[in-house]
Design an enzyme around this catalytic site. Structure first.
Site, PDB file in Angstrom:
ATOM      1  N   ARG A 132     -12.677 -14.849 -35.288  1.00 52.43           N
ATOM      2  CA  ARG A 132     -12.364 -16.283 -35.203  1.00 52.43           C
ATOM      3  C   ARG A 132     -11.721 -16.761 -36.511  1.00 52.43           C
ATOM      4  O   ARG A 132     -10.524 -16.988 -36.581  1.00 52.43           O
ATOM      5  CB  ARG A 132     -13.651 -17.070 -34.874  1.00 52.43           C
ATOM      6  CG  ARG A 132     -13.404 -18.489 -34.377  1.00 52.43           C
ATOM      7  CD  ARG A 132     -13.137 -19.490 -35.463  1.00 52.43           C
ATOM      8  NE  ARG A 132     -14.217 -19.564 -36.449  1.00 52.43           N
ATOM      9  CZ  ARG A 132     -14.121 -20.226 -37.595  1.00 52.43           C
ATOM     10  NH1 ARG A 132     -13.008 -20.875 -37.908  1.00 52.43           N
ATOM     11  NH2 ARG A 132     -15.108 -20.234 -38.455  1.00 52.43           N
ATOM     12  N   ASP A 133     -12.493 -16.859 -37.577  1.00 52.03           N
ATOM     13  CA  ASP A 133     -11.954 -17.417 -38.828  1.00 52.03           C
ATOM     14  C   ASP A 133     -10.853 -16.514 -39.389  1.00 52.03           C
ATOM     15  O   ASP A 133      -9.870 -16.997 -39.953  1.00 52.03           O
ATOM     16  CB  ASP A 133     -13.084 -17.570 -39.850  1.00 52.03           C
ATOM     17  CG  ASP A 133     -12.742 -18.530 -40.976  1.00 52.03           C
ATOM     18  OD1 ASP A 133     -11.550 -18.691 -41.280  1.00 52.03           O
ATOM     19  OD2 ASP A 133     -13.663 -19.113 -41.565  1.00 52.03           O
TER      20      ASP A 133
ATOM     21  N   HIS B  27     -21.219 -19.714 -45.596  1.00 52.10           N
ATOM     22  CA  HIS B  27     -19.882 -19.235 -45.238  1.00 52.10           C
ATOM     23  C   HIS B  27     -18.979 -19.415 -46.462  1.00 52.10           C
ATOM     24  O   HIS B  27     -18.724 -20.543 -46.879  1.00 52.10           O
ATOM     25  CB  HIS B  27     -19.416 -20.097 -44.052  1.00 52.10           C
ATOM     26  CG  HIS B  27     -18.035 -19.861 -43.571  1.00 52.10           C
ATOM     27  ND1 HIS B  27     -17.788 -19.142 -42.413  1.00 52.10           N
ATOM     28  CD2 HIS B  27     -16.825 -20.255 -44.035  1.00 52.10           C
ATOM     29  CE1 HIS B  27     -16.476 -19.122 -42.192  1.00 52.10           C
ATOM     30  NE2 HIS B  27     -15.875 -19.786 -43.166  1.00 52.10           N
TER      31      HIS B  27
ATOM     32  N   HIS C  79     -15.442 -18.531 -48.683  1.00 47.85           N
ATOM     33  CA  HIS C  79     -14.083 -18.008 -48.824  1.00 47.85           C
ATOM     34  C   HIS C  79     -13.901 -17.590 -50.273  1.00 47.85           C
ATOM     35  O   HIS C  79     -14.437 -18.221 -51.188  1.00 47.85           O
ATOM     36  CB  HIS C  79     -13.061 -19.067 -48.406  1.00 47.85           C
ATOM     37  CG  HIS C  79     -12.974 -19.211 -46.919  1.00 47.85           C
ATOM     38  ND1 HIS C  79     -12.048 -18.528 -46.166  1.00 47.85           N
ATOM     39  CD2 HIS C  79     -13.740 -19.903 -46.042  1.00 47.85           C
ATOM     40  CE1 HIS C  79     -12.226 -18.814 -44.878  1.00 47.85           C
ATOM     41  NE2 HIS C  79     -13.251 -19.642 -44.780  1.00 47.85           N
TER      42      HIS C  79
ATOM     43  N   CYS D  98      -8.655 -21.406 -43.164  1.00 43.31           N
ATOM     44  CA  CYS D  98      -8.492 -22.522 -42.238  1.00 43.31           C
ATOM     45  C   CYS D  98      -7.033 -22.980 -42.230  1.00 43.31           C
ATOM     46  O   CYS D  98      -6.481 -23.314 -43.281  1.00 43.31           O
ATOM     47  CB  CYS D  98      -9.391 -23.681 -42.637  1.00 43.31           C
ATOM     48  SG  CYS D  98      -9.207 -25.080 -41.523  1.00 43.31           S
TER      49      CYS D  98
ATOM     50  N   ASN E   6     -12.042 -15.060 -45.965  1.00 41.91           N
ATOM     51  CA  ASN E   6     -13.496 -15.004 -46.097  1.00 41.91           C
ATOM     52  C   ASN E   6     -13.854 -13.852 -47.031  1.00 41.91           C
ATOM     53  O   ASN E   6     -13.050 -12.945 -47.258  1.00 41.91           O
ATOM     54  CB  ASN E   6     -14.127 -14.697 -44.728  1.00 41.91           C
ATOM     55  CG  ASN E   6     -14.001 -15.846 -43.757  1.00 41.91           C
ATOM     56  OD1 ASN E   6     -14.829 -16.732 -43.727  1.00 41.91           O
ATOM     57  ND2 ASN E   6     -12.938 -15.829 -42.966  1.00 41.91           N
TER      58      ASN E   6
HETATM   59  N1  COA Z   1      -9.872 -27.324 -25.648  1.00 40.03           N
HETATM   60  C1  COA Z   1      -8.791 -27.537 -24.885  1.00 40.03           C
HETATM   61  N2  COA Z   1      -8.245 -28.738 -24.690  1.00 40.03           N
HETATM   62  C2  COA Z   1      -8.830 -29.781 -25.294  1.00 40.03           C
HETATM   63  C3  COA Z   1      -9.950 -29.624 -26.119  1.00 40.03           C
HETATM   64  C4  COA Z   1     -10.484 -28.339 -26.288  1.00 40.03           C
HETATM   65  N3  COA Z   1     -11.552 -28.096 -27.038  1.00 40.03           N
HETATM   66  N4  COA Z   1     -10.298 -30.828 -26.582  1.00 40.03           N
HETATM   67  C5  COA Z   1      -9.452 -31.714 -26.069  1.00 40.03           C
HETATM   68  N5  COA Z   1      -8.555 -31.091 -25.289  1.00 40.03           N
HETATM   69  C6  COA Z   1      -7.468 -31.709 -24.530  1.00 40.03           C
HETATM   70  C7  COA Z   1      -7.941 -32.929 -23.774  1.00 40.03           C
HETATM   71  O1  COA Z   1      -8.485 -32.525 -22.539  1.00 40.03           O
HETATM   72  C8  COA Z   1      -6.679 -33.717 -23.656  1.00 40.03           C
HETATM   73  O2  COA Z   1      -5.893 -33.170 -22.621  1.00 40.03           O
HETATM   74  P1  COA Z   1      -4.981 -34.111 -21.720  1.00 40.03           P
HETATM   75  O3  COA Z   1      -3.962 -34.676 -22.641  1.00 40.03           O
HETATM   76  O4  COA Z   1      -4.427 -33.150 -20.730  1.00 40.03           O
HETATM   77  O5  COA Z   1      -5.939 -35.108 -21.158  1.00 40.03           O
HETATM   78  C9  COA Z   1      -5.950 -33.438 -24.953  1.00 40.03           C
HETATM   79  O6  COA Z   1      -6.506 -32.203 -25.452  1.00 40.03           O
HETATM   80  C10 COA Z   1      -6.118 -34.498 -25.988  1.00 40.03           C
HETATM   81  O7  COA Z   1      -7.495 -34.741 -26.190  1.00 40.03           O
HETATM   82  P2  COA Z   1      -8.020 -35.435 -27.520  1.00 40.03           P
HETATM   83  O8  COA Z   1      -9.493 -35.517 -27.460  1.00 40.03           O
HETATM   84  O9  COA Z   1      -7.235 -36.687 -27.756  1.00 40.03           O
HETATM   85  O10 COA Z   1      -7.653 -34.325 -28.602  1.00 40.03           O
HETATM   86  P3  COA Z   1      -6.880 -34.525 -29.977  1.00 40.03           P
HETATM   87  O11 COA Z   1      -5.443 -34.383 -29.756  1.00 40.03           O
HETATM   88  O12 COA Z   1      -7.411 -35.715 -30.693  1.00 40.03           O
HETATM   89  O13 COA Z   1      -7.361 -33.197 -30.760  1.00 40.03           O
HETATM   90  C11 COA Z   1      -9.099 -31.565 -31.025  1.00 40.03           C
HETATM   91  C12 COA Z   1      -8.732 -33.024 -31.082  1.00 40.03           C
HETATM   92  C13 COA Z   1     -10.528 -31.499 -31.492  1.00 40.03           C
HETATM   93  C14 COA Z   1      -8.985 -31.107 -29.599  1.00 40.03           C
HETATM   94  C15 COA Z   1      -8.161 -30.731 -31.909  1.00 40.03           C
HETATM   95  O14 COA Z   1      -7.938 -31.380 -33.130  1.00 40.03           O
HETATM   96  C16 COA Z   1      -8.734 -29.359 -32.182  1.00 40.03           C
HETATM   97  O15 COA Z   1      -8.822 -28.527 -31.297  1.00 40.03           O
HETATM   98  N6  COA Z   1      -9.127 -29.061 -33.435  1.00 40.03           N
HETATM   99  C17 COA Z   1      -9.739 -27.801 -33.802  1.00 40.03           C
HETATM  100  C18 COA Z   1      -9.293 -27.362 -35.160  1.00 40.03           C
HETATM  101  C19 COA Z   1      -9.861 -26.038 -35.555  1.00 40.03           C
HETATM  102  O16 COA Z   1     -10.155 -25.175 -34.760  1.00 40.03           O
HETATM  103  N7  COA Z   1      -9.992 -25.830 -36.884  1.00 40.03           N
HETATM  104  C20 COA Z   1     -10.421 -24.584 -37.446  1.00 40.03           C
HETATM  105  C21 COA Z   1     -11.848 -24.266 -37.240  1.00 40.03           C
HETATM  106  S1  COA Z   1     -12.954 -25.403 -38.006  1.00 40.03           S
HETATM  107 ZN    ZN Z   2     -13.904 -20.369 -42.912  1.00 42.47          ZN
END
Ligand code: COA
Ligand code: ZN
Length: 300
Positions: free
Chosen positions: A15-16, A207, A209, A240, A249
């Site tokens: 994952r990371d 965790h 890095h 990240c 990491n």
């Molecule tokens: N998986 C898949 N789709 C997702 C989702 C998820 N976990 N969360 C939201 N969505 C979809 C929604 O269903 C929505 O779809 P639609 O437009 O078809 O209705 C769309 O994404 C927008 O939803 P919203 O809640 O407004 O999301 P956002 O655009 O504000 O993004 C996250 C928020 C959390 C989804 C996004 O920023 C994200 O995935 N971040 C993770 C970052 C990460 O992994 N960082 C490293 C590890 S810490």
């Molecule tokens: Zn990390």
């Protein structure tokens, strides 16, 4: 330190590690990666994250990775989630454990998951309820617990307060993450001890890095403070995508070498870990991985 006998190393490379690599592995290769980690003695592997594929394209195959890796006794398949949609996907995919992320600084929280810290805490409350109803353990990682790339230092009191507020939702494990590698051992000891004091009965995980070469010193400090689990990635890959200049990491094999040398057992097989690092290096295109043990060789 003498009384510390064993520490669990959680392999977070699938994952990371892979989320920040320019070269993306196929789903089949990711499954091999996870299998290799379990075969080397890992009891817990963070196999993927159920986040938006636009946010982290390398994790777009989360469902397929989960389907490709079978569970069973001594094989905890953990997955990272940041919201309810991710939780639903992870539960449907049948993972064994969930790791939710609470970012300690507002700016990074918005950049990483487009939520404020308070919104995330509310989301964690809902996720904890959903996970409990499904009988799946959920832990919380406090990201940027040692500092934020945009806001600078994060007060220790704030980190402990957030850990407490997250744990109030019935969370069984709290992890302190040094997302950008700015922690130092003294601070690690204070925060790990602080979590123990405030949250007795909650498992403690950390965790690190190695962005500024303090990762291994921080891991030793965490062990001295009685940490239950440490994250690491094969070869020391990772970082990240939302943190500028993030690097890997601490390496699983280097960490295991260090801990074994101190008489702390991990249950991991060092030669197998080195083989895994060499294998992963090949999969990622052959450039040297940051970890050193696969180059230096085992000793004695
Ligand atoms: N998986 C898949 N789709 C997702 C989702 C998820 N976990 N969360 C939201 N969505 C979809 C929604 O269903 C929505 O779809 P639609 O437009 O078809 O209705 C769309 O994404 C927008 O939803 P919203 O809640 O407004 O999301 P956002 O655009 O504000 O993004 C996250 C928020 C959390 C989804 C996004 O920023 C994200 O995935 N971040 C993770 C970052 C990460 O992994 N960082 C490293 C590890 S810490
Ligand atoms: Zn990390």
């Amino acid at each position: 330190m003498a009384e510390v006998r064993s520490v669990e190393i959680v392999e977070v490379g699938p994952r990371d590690g892979l989320q920040n690599e320019p070269r993306q592995l196929s789903t089949a290769a990711k499954a091999v990666y996870v299998e290799r980690a379990f075969a080397a003695g890992a009891t817990r592997v963070e196999i993927t994250s159920f986040v938006h594929p636009r946010a982290v394209p390398a994790m777009a195959d989360a469902e397929r990775v989960a389907a490709a890796v079978h569970g069973g006794p001594g094989r905890v398949r953990s997955a990272l989630v940041v919201n309810g949609r991710g939780l639903d996907r992870a539960l449907a995919a049948g993972v064994d454990e969930l790791n939710a992320v609470l970012v300690a600084s507002e700016t990074f929280s918005q950049r990483n998951q487009r939520m404020s810290v308070d919104q995330t805490l509310a989301e964690i409350g809902a996720m904890a309820a959903g996970a409990a109803a499904a009988g799946v353990p959920l832990g919380v990682t406090v990201a940027c617990a040692f500092g934020c790339p945009f806001e600078g230092p994060v007060a220790e009191e704030r980190v402990l307060d957030l850990a407490e507020r997250a744990a109030a939702h019935g969370v069984g494990e709290v992890s302190l993450a040094d997302t950008i590698g700015v922690g130092t051992p003294d601070r690690v000891e204070r925060l790990v001890a602080g979590v123990a004091e405030r949250l007795p009965g909650v498992r403690r995980r950390a965790h690190f890095h190695n962005t500024r070469n303090t990762g291994y010193a921080n891991a030793v400090a965490a062990v001295a403070a009685g940490i239950d689990a440490l994250d690491a990635a094969t070869g020391g890959i990772g970082g990240c995508p939302f943190a500028p200049a993030a690097t890997g990491n601490i390496a699983t094999e280097d960490l295991a070498y260090l801990l074994h040398g101190m008489g702390v057992s991990t249950g991991l097989d060092l030669p197998a870990l080195v083989d895994n690092a060499v294998w992963l290096q090949g999969e990622l295109g052959g450039g040297p991985v940051p970890g050193q043990l696969s180059r230096a060789g085992l000793w004695p």
